[in-house]
Design a protein around this motif. Structure first.
Motif, PDB file in Angstrom:
ATOM      1  N   THR A  21       0.851  -1.194   0.000  1.00 23.26           N
ATOM      2  CA  THR A  21       0.000   0.000   0.000  1.00 23.26           C
ATOM      3  C   THR A  21       0.879   1.233   0.000  1.00 23.26           C
ATOM      4  O   THR A  21       2.028   1.176   0.444  1.00 23.26           O
ATOM      5  CB  THR A  21      -0.918   0.023   1.234  1.00 23.26           C
ATOM      6  OG1 THR A  21      -1.690   1.233   1.225  1.00 23.26           O
ATOM      7  CG2 THR A  21      -0.118  -0.048   2.516  1.00 23.26           C
ATOM      8  N   GLN A  23      -0.486   4.031   1.337  1.00 23.74           N
ATOM      9  CA  GLN A  23      -1.330   4.894   2.169  1.00 23.74           C
ATOM     10  C   GLN A  23      -0.827   5.060   3.599  1.00 23.74           C
ATOM     11  O   GLN A  23      -1.541   5.583   4.457  1.00 23.74           O
ATOM     12  CB  GLN A  23      -2.757   4.317   2.212  1.00 23.74           C
ATOM     13  CG  GLN A  23      -3.430   4.236   0.847  1.00 23.74           C
ATOM     14  CD  GLN A  23      -3.599   5.611   0.224  1.00 23.74           C
ATOM     15  OE1 GLN A  23      -4.244   6.484   0.809  1.00 23.74           O
ATOM     16  NE2 GLN A  23      -3.023   5.824  -0.944  1.00 23.74           N
ATOM     17  N   LYS A  27      -2.587  11.606   7.257  1.00 24.61           N
ATOM     18  CA  LYS A  27      -3.418  12.250   6.234  1.00 24.61           C
ATOM     19  C   LYS A  27      -4.040  13.542   6.744  1.00 24.61           C
ATOM     20  O   LYS A  27      -4.252  13.715   7.944  1.00 24.61           O
ATOM     21  CB  LYS A  27      -4.507  11.273   5.785  1.00 24.61           C
ATOM     22  CG  LYS A  27      -3.938   9.986   5.193  1.00 24.61           C
ATOM     23  CD  LYS A  27      -4.987   9.107   4.572  1.00 24.61           C
ATOM     24  CE  LYS A  27      -4.333   7.888   3.911  1.00 24.61           C
ATOM     25  NZ  LYS A  27      -5.302   7.042   3.224  1.00 24.61           N
TER      26      LYS A  27
END
Length: 930
Positions: A21, A23, A27
């Motif tokens: 990933t 990610q 964030k």
């Protein structure tokens, strides 16, 4: 790539662990809100939680546990009471030539500083811990670090060396002009250190005590080797790159590239090396794993969770999540509980001596006089195997040249034998021997530098010079010493002005003061903490005294302390041989659990045999003590508890020779093992049922006679090679003989190094080693070529030989266990110790026949020589060959004349010839020259 390092995989491995990933990052609100659309309050609630959290780390405060003084005392008055009483006791035990008022004044001054700085409680905590250890018979070290300069610590028995006698300064340890927490390191017996930790936990509470975490990080060389493995670069190539990094403490790859042109050239010209270095530099310094600090323990005033997050280690131990520096910044006080194996060994030797000499007053090692001539003679001989801090070959050479004859010399040797000050050693020795004059820049320096022959060796001397010459207080002198040691230019310039001004007031010319300042500035970087050197010199002296006066007990204790270290034990066996001490094999009727002294010899310990557990040994010894010696193998099996003494252990005892004294052959006992175990198990069942048999066996299984024992089969004994092989398997070395013993003179001629001396050779140096192949681990390279790691053993120890594919192709048939060989190779210093890269392997017999050019035989000039010569002539006739002989006549060990009465006679330089000559003349009479 770090995942590959941690999981032992390579980048090309399709099955390696991956994070599939992109990610994994923090964030923004806009990115995270859609992910929690079903829970609209989740994102805003995290902000509310964060707003409610408040953390403020209070720095520059101390959370010292509050030691509770007895009723009627404050902590300050109690530490004063203990110190005054303790000093009186100390001076009664070890009278001093220094006047009592001097001690009393020093004690008052120290107590004033300790109490005014709020450290009385700290001293009481340390005193209490050490008092507990001593009350339980747990060996405690004489001190470590600058605390040995404190008279209060000496009076409280925290340290064991009188600081006034050896001019140790309290201000090096603690002074109000350099406010910092005291740091008293405590050495305890390694085997019983855990008891001391348990006491501290019980006293202060498990929630107030924890060990300190430490993080293993990727250093420069380790990063190169690890990344090379992950990139599947051949080990030899990655190792070549790693070895170009200079051997400098904490060096970075950036610094290595700047200081080593060959490394820079490789990076510039080889794309593979460039990629390797790029990745290694990105990983360098990252934490690789967490572990527990070897000594650091924190004890807090309140629960530790009020101050520091905690972590559960691999063995469920509780450790702080902050490392040592950060723990101290938040005000937790660190205590160092160090395990020192030498203390265990000293106590064991002391016990063996007192048990073996009941007719003399008990020896108390802590009260030895420091002026024993025999001890200094031993140290001056350089025969310091087993002597604390003085074992290395470099240190032995220094001792032999220096010839220490007083305790202060040992202190100086410990301080000088380090990189940097080692350059001073030749000059230091010449001054001691009177070969060059001792000159002092100023008369005021003589009392300060007299013990070190005019050379500045110690930090305390730098402080004393600043105090005596420039009028600095000792606290200010300590600040000067620290500034010089850390090379702080601005601070040093300010102190220079102050030093010259102070010297001027003492009527010392500016020019002389400037010169003296330059001198102490030069030596301050070399200067060693005298308090630490003096405390460790005590342990050096104690081990030297024990070896000089009680070598057998000393070596037995030393061998027990290193029972699990095969290389060290082999070295000690060799040392025993040199000292004329017999080492006897294990025996179920004579051996103890550990190595013991029996009638002037060392008896092998039963617990040192492989597959023999300590609990089982304790059981056997208890039965032997309760109902007498064992009379036969079968009787042994009937009496012992076969739930503890299992068949595997019995097999080990047989092969190690522990039943030899019964007169049976080892081969016979192995053949009857199953039957003996069945017989013993039946006897045990009867005992458990409370039965006796018709022959009158009692409830302990004792037999009145061996008439009912089965006859042993008429089997020949195993040959010597088989017996020695089993002994080595079970004990890690050979007991009754060594396969190389008969080749000793030959090996001396054909080898350029021994395994014990590997560490003294520089990396890449070619050496020739003679020995027996003890183990072979072969494998295939990624290209499918065969290579091997060979364990070579000589009379001193073992070393690993790396046999790469090219050598394996030419010498593979020689790489088998038990083969006698000479291996030529180059020293390979790696992170995991010293190895040898093999370049040539030859059978020892072939080398011997080709290279022994001359044989010297030494004869005593005495009437017996007439008897020796005819016997020698007979030996010469039995071994005809092509090697020339010369005879050397000696009187009292000195060369008188050399002659060759048989100039045309030549003999075979075989091991049989060597054995026959030594049978006539004894060991050491013959030498072979290649």
């Amino acid at each position: 790539l770090m995942l590959c390092l941690q999981t032992g995989k390579t980048l090309s491995d399709p099955a390696r662990m991956k994070f599939d990933t992109d990610q994994l990052y923090v964030k923004s609100t806009e990115e995270i809100a859609p992910a929690f659309a079903e829970f609209p309050g989740a994102v805003t609630n995290t902000c509310r939680i964060a707003d409610h959290c408040e953390l403020e780390l209070a720095l520059n405060t101390t959370h010292l546990p509050q030691y509770k003084a007895p009723e009627g005392y404050t902590r300050e008055s109690y530490v004063e009471h203990l110190a005054v009483e303790g000093l009186t006791s100390r001076l009664r035990e070890r009278p001093s030539t220094i006047a009592l008022p001097v001690y009393e004044q020093r004690l008052r001054e120290e107590l004033l500083v300790i109490c005014s700085m709020g450290f009385a409680g700290y001293f009481l905590i340390v005193w209490d811990i050490i008092r507990f250890a001593r009350s339980r018979g747990i060996p405690v070290g004489p001190g470590r670090g600058s605390a040995a300069g404190s008279l209060v610590a000496y009076a409280l028995r925290i340290t064991d060396l009188d600081p006034l006698v050896y001019t140790l300064l309290f201000e090096r340890f603690l002074n109000p002009e350099r406010v910092s927490l005291p740091d008293i390191d405590m050495d305890f017996c390694m085997d019983r250190r855990g008891e001391v930790l348990n006491y501290v936990v019980d006293k202060y509470g498990s929630d107030h005590v924890a060990q300190i975490i430490t993080f293993g990080t990727l250093g420069a060389k380790a990063a190169i080797r690890d990344v090379g493995r992950v990139l599947e670069m051949p080990y030899a190539e990655a190792d070549k790159v790693a070895k170009l990094v200079p051997n400098q403490l904490n060096i970075t790859l950036e610094q290595a590239l700047e200081s080593e042109p060959r490394l820079r050239e490789l990076v510039d010209t080889d794309p593979k090396v460039r990629e390797l270095m790029t990745i290694a530099r990105s990983l360098e310094g990252l934490a690789r794993h967490a572990s527990t600090h070897a000594a650091g323990v924190v004890i807090s005033e309140g629960p530790l969770t009020d101050h520091v997050p905690l972590y559960k280690g691999a063995n469920d131990e509780i450790v702080t999540q902050y490392s040592m520096g950060d723990v101290e910044k938040i005000g937790l006080v660190k205590f160092d509980f160090l395990g020192l194996k030498t203390l265990t060994m000293i106590r064991r030797a002391e016990s063996l001596i007192n048990e073996g000499h009941p007719d003399q007053p008990p020896l108390v090692v802590d009260r030895l006089p420091f002026d024993d001539a025999k001890t200094f003679a031993l140290l001056s001989s350089g025969k310091t195997t087993g002597i604390f801090q003085l074992e290395s070959s470099g240190m032995r050479d220094l001792l032999a040249g220096f010839k220490p004859d007083r305790f202060e010399d040992i202190i100086a040797i410990i301080a000088l034998y380090r990189p940097g000050p080692m350059d001073l050693i030749p000059d230091f020795i010449k001054r001691k021997q009177g070969k060059i004059p001792i000159v002092y820049e100023l008369p005021e320096l003589e009392p300060i530098l007299k013990d070190t022959y005019g050379v500045i060796v110690y930090q305390e001397q730098v402080m004393a010079i600043a105090n005596r010459v420039a009028g600095f207080s000792l606290g200010q002198a300590d600040i000067l010493r620290r500034a010089m040691g850390k090379k702080k230019p601005e601070e040093m310039e300010k102190l220079r002005v102050k030093f010259v001004d102070g010297a001027r007031q003492n009527k010392i010319a500016d020019k002389k003061a400037e010169k003296l300042y330059e001198l102490i500035q030069k030596f301050a970087g070399y200067g060693f903490n005298k308090s630490h050197a003096a405390a460790y010199a005590v342990v050096c002296y104690q081990t030297g005294y024990l070896k000089a006066h009680y070598p057998t007990e000393f070596m037995a204790a030393l061998m027990t302390s290193d029972m699990g270290n095969q290389d060290k034990i082999m070295g000690y066996f060799s040392e025993c041989r040199d000292l004329g001490i017999k080492v006897l094999g294990p025996d179920v009727n004579e051996s103890q659990k550990n190595f013991a002294v029996v009638e002037g010899a060392i008896r092998f310990g039963l617990a040192a045999i492989k597959n023999v557990g300590e609990g089982a040994v304790d059981s056997v010894l208890a039965i032997r003590a309760e109902s007498g010696r064992f009379t036969s193998f079968f009787e042994f099996c009937r009496r012992v508890d076969l739930h503890k003494v299992n068949k595997r252990m019995l097999e080990g005892l047989i092969k190690a020779g522990a039943f030899d004294s019964f007169g049976a052959r080892r081969a016979q006992l192995m053949a009857m093992l199953d039957q003996a175990v069945e017989d013993g198990a039946a006897a045990q069942r009867e005992r458990d049922l409370g039965q006796t048999n018709i022959f009158g066996e009692d409830f302990h299984g004792n037999q009145p006679a061996a008439a009912d024992e089965p006859a042993l089969p008429n089997l020949p004994e195993w040959d010597q090679a088989q017996r020695l092989k089993y002994e080595r398997e079970l004990t890690g070395f050979y007991i009754t003989a060594h396969p190389l013993a008969r080749y000793e003179a030959i090996i001396h001629a054909l080898a350029t190094a021994t395994t014990a001396g590997m560490t003294e050779f520089s990396d890449g140096k070619e050496v020739r080693l003679c020995g027996i192949i003890a183990a072979v681990k072969s494998m295939l390279t990624k290209k499918g070529d065969r290579m091997a790691y060979v364990t070579l053993e000589d009379l001193q120890g073992t070393v690993e030989i790396i046999v790469f594919p090219d050598l394996f192709k030419t010498a593979g048939e020689l790489i088998t266990p038990e083969r006698l060989v000479r291996i030529t190779g180059t020293i390979d210093r790696g992170d995991k110790g010293t190895k040898v890269r093999g370049t040539k392997i030859e059978p020892l017999a072939d080398v011997q026949a080709q290279t022994v050019k001359r044989i010297h035989i030494r004869l005593a000039t005495c009437p017996e020589v007439k008897d020796q010569l005819p016997r020698l002539l007979d030996v010469f006739k039995r071994h005809p060959g092509g090697t020339a002989i010369s005879l050397t006549f000696r009187t009292d060990g000195l060369l008188e004349a050399e002659t060759a009465p048989l100039p045309n006679l030549r003999v075979s330089a075989s091991e049989h010839f060597v054995a026959d000559v030594e049978e006539v003349l004894g060991k050491g009479a013959l030498s072979l020259v290649s």
